[in-house]
Every structure is written in structure tokens, then in C-alpha cells.
Write a protein that holds these residues in place. Structure first.
Motif, PDB file in Angstrom:
ATOM      1  N   ALA A 201      15.754  12.982   4.607  1.00 22.50           N
ATOM      2  CA  ALA A 201      16.500  12.366   3.501  1.00 22.50           C
ATOM      3  C   ALA A 201      15.777  12.590   2.173  1.00 22.50           C
ATOM      4  CB  ALA A 201      16.676  10.874   3.764  1.00 22.50           C
ATOM      5  N   LYS A 202      14.465  12.470   2.188  1.00 24.41           N
ATOM      6  CA  LYS A 202      13.688  12.693   0.962  1.00 24.41           C
ATOM      7  C   LYS A 202      13.773  14.150   0.510  1.00 24.41           C
ATOM      8  CE  LYS A 202      10.288   8.970   1.477  1.00 24.41           C
ATOM      9  NZ  LYS A 202       8.850   8.633   1.559  1.00 24.41           N
ATOM     10  N   TYR A 203      13.788  15.063   1.488  1.00 18.69           N
ATOM     11  CA  TYR A 203      13.888  16.485   1.127  1.00 18.69           C
ATOM     12  C   TYR A 203      15.251  16.786   0.512  1.00 18.69           C
ATOM     13  CZ  TYR A 203      14.487  21.504   1.679  1.00 18.69           C
ATOM     14  OH  TYR A 203      14.764  22.832   1.448  1.00 18.69           O
ATOM     15  N   THR A 204      16.289  16.151   1.057  1.00 22.43           N
ATOM     16  CA  THR A 204      17.647  16.344   0.532  1.00 22.43           C
ATOM     17  C   THR A 204      17.740  15.852  -0.912  1.00 22.43           C
ATOM     18  OG1 THR A 204      18.578  16.085   2.747  1.00 22.43           O
ATOM     19  CG2 THR A 204      20.086  15.808   0.887  1.00 22.43           C
ATOM     20  N   GLU A 205      16.978  14.777  -1.190  1.00 21.41           N
ATOM     21  CA  GLU A 205      16.980  14.223  -2.546  1.00 21.41           C
ATOM     22  C   GLU A 205      16.023  14.975  -3.461  1.00 21.41           C
ATOM     23  OE1 GLU A 205      15.999  10.166  -2.129  1.00 21.41           O
ATOM     24  OE2 GLU A 205      17.759   9.650  -0.917  1.00 21.41           O
ATOM     25  N   GLY A 206      15.271  15.938  -2.873  1.00 18.74           N
ATOM     26  CA  GLY A 206      14.352  16.745  -3.682  1.00 18.74           C
ATOM     27  C   GLY A 206      13.053  16.061  -3.990  1.00 18.74           C
ATOM     28  N   ILE A 207      12.707  15.016  -3.202  1.00 18.40           N
ATOM     29  CA  ILE A 207      11.488  14.259  -3.476  1.00 18.40           C
ATOM     30  C   ILE A 207      10.256  14.952  -2.883  1.00 18.40           C
ATOM     31  CG2 ILE A 207      10.325  12.047  -3.097  1.00 18.40           C
ATOM     32  CD1 ILE A 207      13.066  10.735  -3.017  1.00 18.40           C
ATOM     33  N   ILE A 208      10.437  15.616  -1.743  1.00 19.26           N
ATOM     34  CA  ILE A 208       9.299  16.247  -1.077  1.00 19.26           C
ATOM     35  C   ILE A 208       9.568  17.733  -0.879  1.00 19.26           C
ATOM     36  CG2 ILE A 208       8.637  14.130   0.138  1.00 19.26           C
ATOM     37  CD1 ILE A 208       9.979  15.334   2.657  1.00 19.26           C
ATOM     38  N   ALA A 209       8.490  18.447  -0.571  1.00 16.29           N
ATOM     39  CA  ALA A 209       8.618  19.879  -0.303  1.00 16.29           C
ATOM     40  C   ALA A 209       9.114  20.094   1.133  1.00 16.29           C
ATOM     41  CB  ALA A 209       7.274  20.574  -0.496  1.00 16.29           C
ATOM     42  N   LYS A 210       9.714  21.270   1.338  1.00 14.40           N
ATOM     43  CA  LYS A 210      10.242  21.562   2.676  1.00 14.40           C
ATOM     44  C   LYS A 210       9.115  21.643   3.709  1.00 14.40           C
ATOM     45  CE  LYS A 210      13.352  24.608   5.196  1.00 14.40           C
ATOM     46  NZ  LYS A 210      14.233  25.805   5.130  1.00 14.40           N
ATOM     47  N   SER A 211       7.930  21.998   3.287  1.00 14.13           N
ATOM     48  CA  SER A 211       6.804  22.106   4.211  1.00 14.13           C
ATOM     49  C   SER A 211       6.490  20.773   4.878  1.00 14.13           C
ATOM     50  CB  SER A 211       5.571  22.635   3.479  1.00 14.13           C
ATOM     51  OG  SER A 211       5.205  21.771   2.409  1.00 14.13           O
ATOM     52  N   ASP A 212       6.706  19.689   4.117  1.00 14.52           N
ATOM     53  CA  ASP A 212       6.488  18.374   4.724  1.00 14.52           C
ATOM     54  C   ASP A 212       7.489  18.130   5.853  1.00 14.52           C
ATOM     55  OD1 ASP A 212       4.517  18.027   2.907  1.00 14.52           O
ATOM     56  OD2 ASP A 212       5.480  16.419   1.777  1.00 14.52           O
ATOM     57  N   ILE A 405      -5.269   5.288   7.255  1.00 12.23           N
ATOM     58  CA  ILE A 405      -5.686   5.525   5.865  1.00 12.23           C
ATOM     59  C   ILE A 405      -4.963   6.736   5.278  1.00 12.23           C
ATOM     60  CG2 ILE A 405      -7.641   6.206   4.419  1.00 12.23           C
ATOM     61  CD1 ILE A 405      -9.436   4.593   6.337  1.00 12.23           C
ATOM     62  N   ILE A 406      -4.892   7.825   6.039  1.00 10.48           N
ATOM     63  CA  ILE A 406      -4.250   9.042   5.555  1.00 10.48           C
ATOM     64  C   ILE A 406      -2.764   8.816   5.324  1.00 10.48           C
ATOM     65  CG2 ILE A 406      -3.625  11.416   6.174  1.00 10.48           C
ATOM     66  CD1 ILE A 406      -6.523  11.048   5.319  1.00 10.48           C
ATOM     67  N   ARG A 407      -2.119   8.053   6.226  1.00 12.88           N
ATOM     68  CA  ARG A 407      -0.685   7.786   6.038  1.00 12.88           C
ATOM     69  C   ARG A 407      -0.454   6.972   4.762  1.00 12.88           C
ATOM     70  NH1 ARG A 407       3.830   8.045   8.987  1.00 12.88           N
ATOM     71  NH2 ARG A 407       2.698   8.776  10.818  1.00 12.88           N
ATOM     72  N   ASN A 408      -1.318   5.988   4.480  1.00 15.58           N
ATOM     73  CA  ASN A 408      -1.178   5.192   3.249  1.00 15.58           C
ATOM     74  C   ASN A 408      -1.360   6.082   2.018  1.00 15.58           C
ATOM     75  OD1 ASN A 408      -0.712   2.862   4.671  1.00 15.58           O
ATOM     76  ND2 ASN A 408      -2.865   2.168   4.622  1.00 15.58           N
ATOM     77  N   GLN A 409      -2.308   7.002   2.103  1.00 16.65           N
ATOM     78  CA  GLN A 409      -2.529   7.909   0.970  1.00 16.65           C
ATOM     79  C   GLN A 409      -1.325   8.807   0.742  1.00 16.65           C
ATOM     80  OE1 GLN A 409      -6.180   9.955   1.928  1.00 16.65           O
ATOM     81  NE2 GLN A 409      -7.500   8.281   1.178  1.00 16.65           N
ATOM     82  N   TYR A 410      -0.689   9.232   1.846  1.00 21.74           N
ATOM     83  CA  TYR A 410       0.512  10.070   1.708  1.00 21.74           C
ATOM     84  C   TYR A 410       1.644   9.264   1.073  1.00 21.74           C
ATOM     85  CZ  TYR A 410       4.648  12.785   2.862  1.00 21.74           C
ATOM     86  OH  TYR A 410       5.829  13.471   2.783  1.00 21.74           O
ATOM     87  N   GLU A 411       1.809   7.995   1.532  1.00 21.86           N
ATOM     88  CA  GLU A 411       2.864   7.147   0.983  1.00 21.86           C
ATOM     89  C   GLU A 411       2.664   6.933  -0.521  1.00 21.86           C
ATOM     90  OE1 GLU A 411       5.502   6.245   2.456  1.00 21.86           O
ATOM     91  OE2 GLU A 411       5.028   6.693   4.550  1.00 21.86           O
ATOM     92  N   GLU A 412       1.390   6.956  -0.941  1.00 23.56           N
ATOM     93  CA  GLU A 412       1.084   6.767  -2.359  1.00 23.56           C
ATOM     94  C   GLU A 412       1.163   8.071  -3.144  1.00 23.56           C
ATOM     95  OE1 GLU A 412      -2.732   5.049  -2.297  1.00 23.56           O
ATOM     96  OE2 GLU A 412      -2.091   3.138  -1.409  1.00 23.56           O
ATOM     97  N   GLY A 413       1.421   9.206  -2.423  1.00 24.25           N
ATOM     98  CA  GLY A 413       1.565  10.492  -3.074  1.00 24.25           C
ATOM     99  C   GLY A 413       0.273  11.170  -3.419  1.00 24.25           C
ATOM    100  N   VAL A 414      -0.822  10.728  -2.805  1.00 22.56           N
ATOM    101  CA  VAL A 414      -2.119  11.297  -3.119  1.00 22.56           C
ATOM    102  C   VAL A 414      -2.333  12.635  -2.412  1.00 22.56           C
ATOM    103  CG1 VAL A 414      -4.621  10.916  -2.993  1.00 22.56           C
ATOM    104  CG2 VAL A 414      -3.078   8.994  -3.476  1.00 22.56           C
ATOM    105  N   ILE A 415      -1.831  12.771  -1.170  1.00 18.98           N
ATOM    106  CA  ILE A 415      -2.021  13.982  -0.379  1.00 18.98           C
ATOM    107  C   ILE A 415      -0.686  14.453   0.178  1.00 18.98           C
ATOM    108  CG2 ILE A 415      -4.409  13.442   0.277  1.00 18.98           C
ATOM    109  CD1 ILE A 415      -3.343  12.319   2.887  1.00 18.98           C
ATOM    110  N   ASP A 416      -0.669  15.686   0.753  1.00 20.36           N
ATOM    111  CA  ASP A 416       0.567  16.178   1.344  1.00 20.36           C
ATOM    112  C   ASP A 416       0.654  15.763   2.826  1.00 20.36           C
ATOM    113  OD1 ASP A 416      -1.172  17.821   2.711  1.00 20.36           O
ATOM    114  OD2 ASP A 416      -0.692  19.612   1.552  1.00 20.36           O
ATOM    115  N   TYR A 417       1.772  16.092   3.443  1.00 16.73           N
ATOM    116  CA  TYR A 417       2.031  15.622   4.809  1.00 16.73           C
ATOM    117  C   TYR A 417       1.173  16.342   5.851  1.00 16.73           C
ATOM    118  CZ  TYR A 417       4.515  13.838   8.848  1.00 16.73           C
ATOM    119  OH  TYR A 417       4.824  13.213  10.018  1.00 16.73           O
TER     120      TYR A 417
END
Length: 461
Positions: A201-212, A405-417
Motif C-alpha cells: 500500500a505504501k509503495y502504491t502511494e509512492g511512500i517507499i521504494a520498490k526494493s522495500d 530496534i532496527i524495525r523502530n528505526q525503519y518506522e522512523e525512516g532512518v534506514i531502509d527495509y
């Protein structure tokens, strides 16, 4: 009168039956066992009940389903059934050889009619007996040899039963841990599937890259594939259990069960008690005894054999006066046979028997060495597995915290998936490894119980 004649004709020779028994008397081979097991440091020593049945050792795992399956093994397992039949054959041979120590009595009524120019009739009724005197103990040793072989066969039956019970328990625990691992994948796949939907859904909205999105799909399908690998492994264990309890795999089913399996504390016997408890050691020792008797049987071949025969009865041309005193007949005889020239045949038999005895002694001692090695191996493996399991628990805890910790960082947009997928894969792998270690611990504990002879006393020294 007939019985009296037969009886006294045999009694005449009774003083002759007292003879000697040739060949060596059996002495159990000496085995020097260590005071304690090398790898048993810190283990509680049990008090074994060597003369009693080992009982239902699998009940220490507190699993009702396993208890039911183990009860079916003794009844329905076809390998055990073969050993039961072998034991029954051996027991019958003992009865057969024991009967040779006593006289053989036969009853022989007959009637004939013959003629050339005149027809004549002949009627006979006789009771005969024959007896091979056991002057040199050959027949006695034959009984002892067959008795020892029967005891070895009984020990083989006990060993085969324990082996089937052990294999069943190990297969069952492997299957139950696979149930837990499959359940873990079910939960993981469900989480991955939901997360993949969110990322889609996020990719469809253009929020994330397709690689994620592709990374999330890769984690999902990789877990599905791994789950399928465990499914066929579980099926094979289920099939193996079916055969062990004497059922067709198509007619057998074990419901999935997701719960931890209890691993009991196993007290350790002293090495000296192990020698008396293990059925394979008992079987090997009994075969040594049987081989010793075979030497005496071969040596008896140097000496003459003496047989007695006796018969009494009636013979007449007229049936009406067959049982009159005038028609009574009797005979009494003795025969002896002695080998005069056999070109070394009996000497070779004795040499062969002695070599066979030496072979069984070596086999017995090797069986004891193998038994000691088995226990030492399972003891050291158990100790190492406990340490490995503890370390793996800590590794799982660290991997779980890292993934959080890594999942929280991803949710905050700090790192990629990619980092999320990597840490999640590490956490899942660590959790699966922990379960696999539990399976190894369970199977090793079963193997250790089996190596100890299948049980121990509940009494403490």
C-alpha cells in the motif's frame, strides 16, 4: 509282566551311567570396569535394580501420547515379533536336547499275512526302549549350550525391544519439535504477509521504494519455502512411527501439537552396574557360555558312545493266544562306537570350537567397550548441549532486541527495509536453531537412557 521285564532290563545298566564330564567348566570372562564414567562429573549416581524389569522409562517425559505409542510397540512391532519367534525356537531346542537325557520308548504292534502253498499269519506286540548313556557329559553340555543360547536369544529380544522403543521416542520428539518449528513459521509467515500488504500500500502511494516491497516479498516466500521443507520432514517421521507401531502409514496420523517437550534429569549408573543392565552385554556373555559348552561337546567326540536297548513283547501266529506266557519274547543289548581313525577330523572340531570360544570372548569384551563409549559420548554431548542451549538462548534474546530496534528505526525512516529483513531473518534463524537444539537434546537424552540399559531405580544411594 511286560513292563517289569522292560524296567529291570534298563535298571541293570544304571550303574554304567555314572561318568565324567569332559571339557572346560565355564568361567565368565573378566572385565575391568572403571570406578566412574569420565564424563559423569556433576551427575547424580542411580541405584540400579539389575534383576528387575526396567519398566516404562519413557514415562519420565510426561507425554501421554508417547506412552500410548510405546505400549503399541511391544504388541505390534514386527521386528520384535521376529525376535519373539527366535526366542521360542531356542526354548524349544532346550526341551528337545533335554529329552535326549532320558530313554526313548516305542510301542510296535504288527500283523502280517503271507503264504505260498499255505497261508500263515503272524502277530506281534512289543514295547522297546533305547538309551544313549551320557558317560562323558556330551548330552548334558548340549543342554547347557542350548540353555545359554536361549538366554542370549531372550537378551536379544530385550535389546531389540529397547532399540524399537528408543527409535520411536527419538522419532516422536523430532516430530514434536518440528511441530513447534512449523508453528513458528506459521506465525512468522502471517506477520510477513501482513507487513507485505502494508508495504504494498505504501509503495502504491509512492511512500517507499520498490526494493522495500520486493525485500518483504522475498522474506515472505523464503519463509513459506522453509516451512514446506519442515512439512515433508514431519511426514517422514510420522510414517516411521506408524511402522514402529505396526501400522500402515496411510492409516496413521498424529495431530499437530505446539507445546514444549519436557527434558528430564537422568541419573547415571556406575560402570559396574551397566555391565549387568544392558541386554546386548548379557547376550554377548551368554554366547560365550554357549561356546564354552561347545568345546566340551567336541572333546567328547574323542571318547566312545554307549547305547542300551531293550524290548519285550509277544509274538504268535494266532491272535487268540498272542498275550499268553508261551508267546512272550524279549531282548537286551548294548552297543558302543569309538572312532579309531578320522584323520584329524575331531581334533579339527575341537580346535574350531576353541577358536569360536575365543571369538565370542573378544566379541563380549568389544560389546562392553562399545557400551562404555556410548555412555561417555552421550554424557559429554549432553553437557555440551546444555551449554550450547544456554548460549543460543542469549543469542536469540540479542537477535530479538536487535530486530526490534532496527524495525523502530525503519518506522522512523532512518534506514531502509534491507536492514529490517536482515535482522528479522537473523532472529528467525536463531529461534529455529534454539528449537533444533532442543530436538537434539531430547534425542540425546533418549539415547543416554538406552545406553544405560533402559532405566534406573528411583531410589537414591
Amino acid at each position: 509282566m511286560l513292563r517289569s521285564k522292560l524296567f529291570w532290563s534298563l535298571v541293570v545298566f544304571l550303574p554304567l551311567v555314572t561318568g565324567c564330564t569332559v571339557g572346560p567348566d565355564y568361567q565368565k570372562p573378566v572385565i575391568t570396569s572403571p570406578i566412574q564414567f569420565k564424563e559423569a562429573k556433576g551427575w547424580k549416581v542411580a541405584t540400579p535394580l539389575d534383576a528387575e524389569a526396567k519398566g516404562s522409562w519413557w514415562e519420565v517425559y510426561n507425554d501421554p501420547v508417547l506412552n500410548q505409542l510405546e505400549a503399541q510397540v511391544i504388541i505390534s512391532n514386527q521386528n520384535i515379533a521376529q525376535y519373539v519367534a527366535k526366542y521360542q525356537q531356542a526354548a524349544a531346542l532346550v526341551d528337545q536336547s533335554r529329552s535326549s537325557l532320558f530313554p526313548s520308548v516305542t510301542l510296535g504292534p504288527s500283523a502280517t499275512r503271507s503264504g505260498k502253498t499255505a497261508v500263515t499269519n503272524s502277530y506281534t506286540a512289543s514295547l522297546g526302549a533305547s538309551w544313549e548313556l551320557d558317560l562323558w557329559g556330551r548330552l548334558k553340555r548340549q543342554v547347557q549350550e542350548n540353555t545359554a543360547s536361549t538366554q542370549a536369544s531372550l537378551a536379544d529380544l530385550a535389546n531389540a525391544t529397547l532399540s524399537a522403543q528408543t527409535t520411536l521416542a527419538q522419532s516422536y520428539f523430532a516430530l514434536r519439535v518440528l511441530d513447534q518449528r512449523i508453528h513458528l513459521y506459521d506465525q512468522t509467515i502471517e506477520v510477513y504477509r501482513k507487513y507485505s500488504q502494508v508495504l504494498n500500500a505504501k509503495y502504491t502511494e509512492g511512500i517507499i521504494a520498490k526494493s522495500d516491497l520486493t525485500q518483504a516479498d522475498q522474506s515472505l516466500h523464503s519463509s513459506i519455502a522453509s516451512r514446506e521443507d519442515l512439512i515433508w520432514q514431519r511426514a517422514q517421521y510420522e510414517h516411521a512411527i506408524a511402522v514402529l507401531v505396526g501400522k500402515m502409514p496411510a492409516d496413521f496420523n498424529l495431530e499437530k501439537q505446539n507445546k514444549a517437550v519436557y527434558i528430564p534429569n537422568i541419573p547415571i549408573e556406575l560402570p559396574s552396574e551397566l555391565l549387568e543392565r544392558r541386554a546386548d552385554i548379557a547376550a554377548a556373555e551368554r554366547r560365550v557360555a554357549a561356546a564354552n559348552e561347545a568345546i566340551g561337546i567336541a572333546i567328547a567326540g574323542y571318547f566312545p558312545s554307549l547305547s542300551l536297548s531293550s524290548s519285550a513283547g509277544y509274538s504268535s501266529n494266532h491272535l487268540s493266544d498272542l498275550f499268553s506266557a508261551a508267546t512272550s519274547i524279549w531282548s537286551l543289548g548294548a552297543s558302543a562306537t569309538q572312532s579309531v581313525l578320522d584323520f584329524g577330523s575331531n581334533k579339527a572340531k575341537v580346535a574350531s570350537a576353541r577358536a569360536a570360544y575365543d571369538q565370542t570372548v573378544a566379541s563380549y569384551r568389544q560389546t562392553v567397550l562399545d557400551a562404555m563409549q556410548n555412555v561417555e559420548d552421550y554424557l559429554v554431548k549432553s553437557t555440551s548441549l546444555e551449554k550450547e542451549f544456554s548460549a543460543q538462548q542469549k543469542a536469540l534474546a540479542a537477535a530479538t532486541e536487535s530486530a526490534r530496534i532496527i524495525r523502530n528505526q525503519y518506522e522512523e525512516g532512518v534506514i531502509d527495509y534491507t536492514s529490517v529483513a536482515t535482522t528479522e531473518a537473523t532472529r528467525l534463524s536463531s529461534q529455529q536453531s534454539l528449537l533444533q537444539l532442543q530436538s537434539t537434546q531430547l534425542q540425546n537424552s533418549v539415547a543416554l537412557i538406552s545406553a544405560l540399559g533402559g532405566g534406573w531405580s528411583n531410589q537414591n544411594p
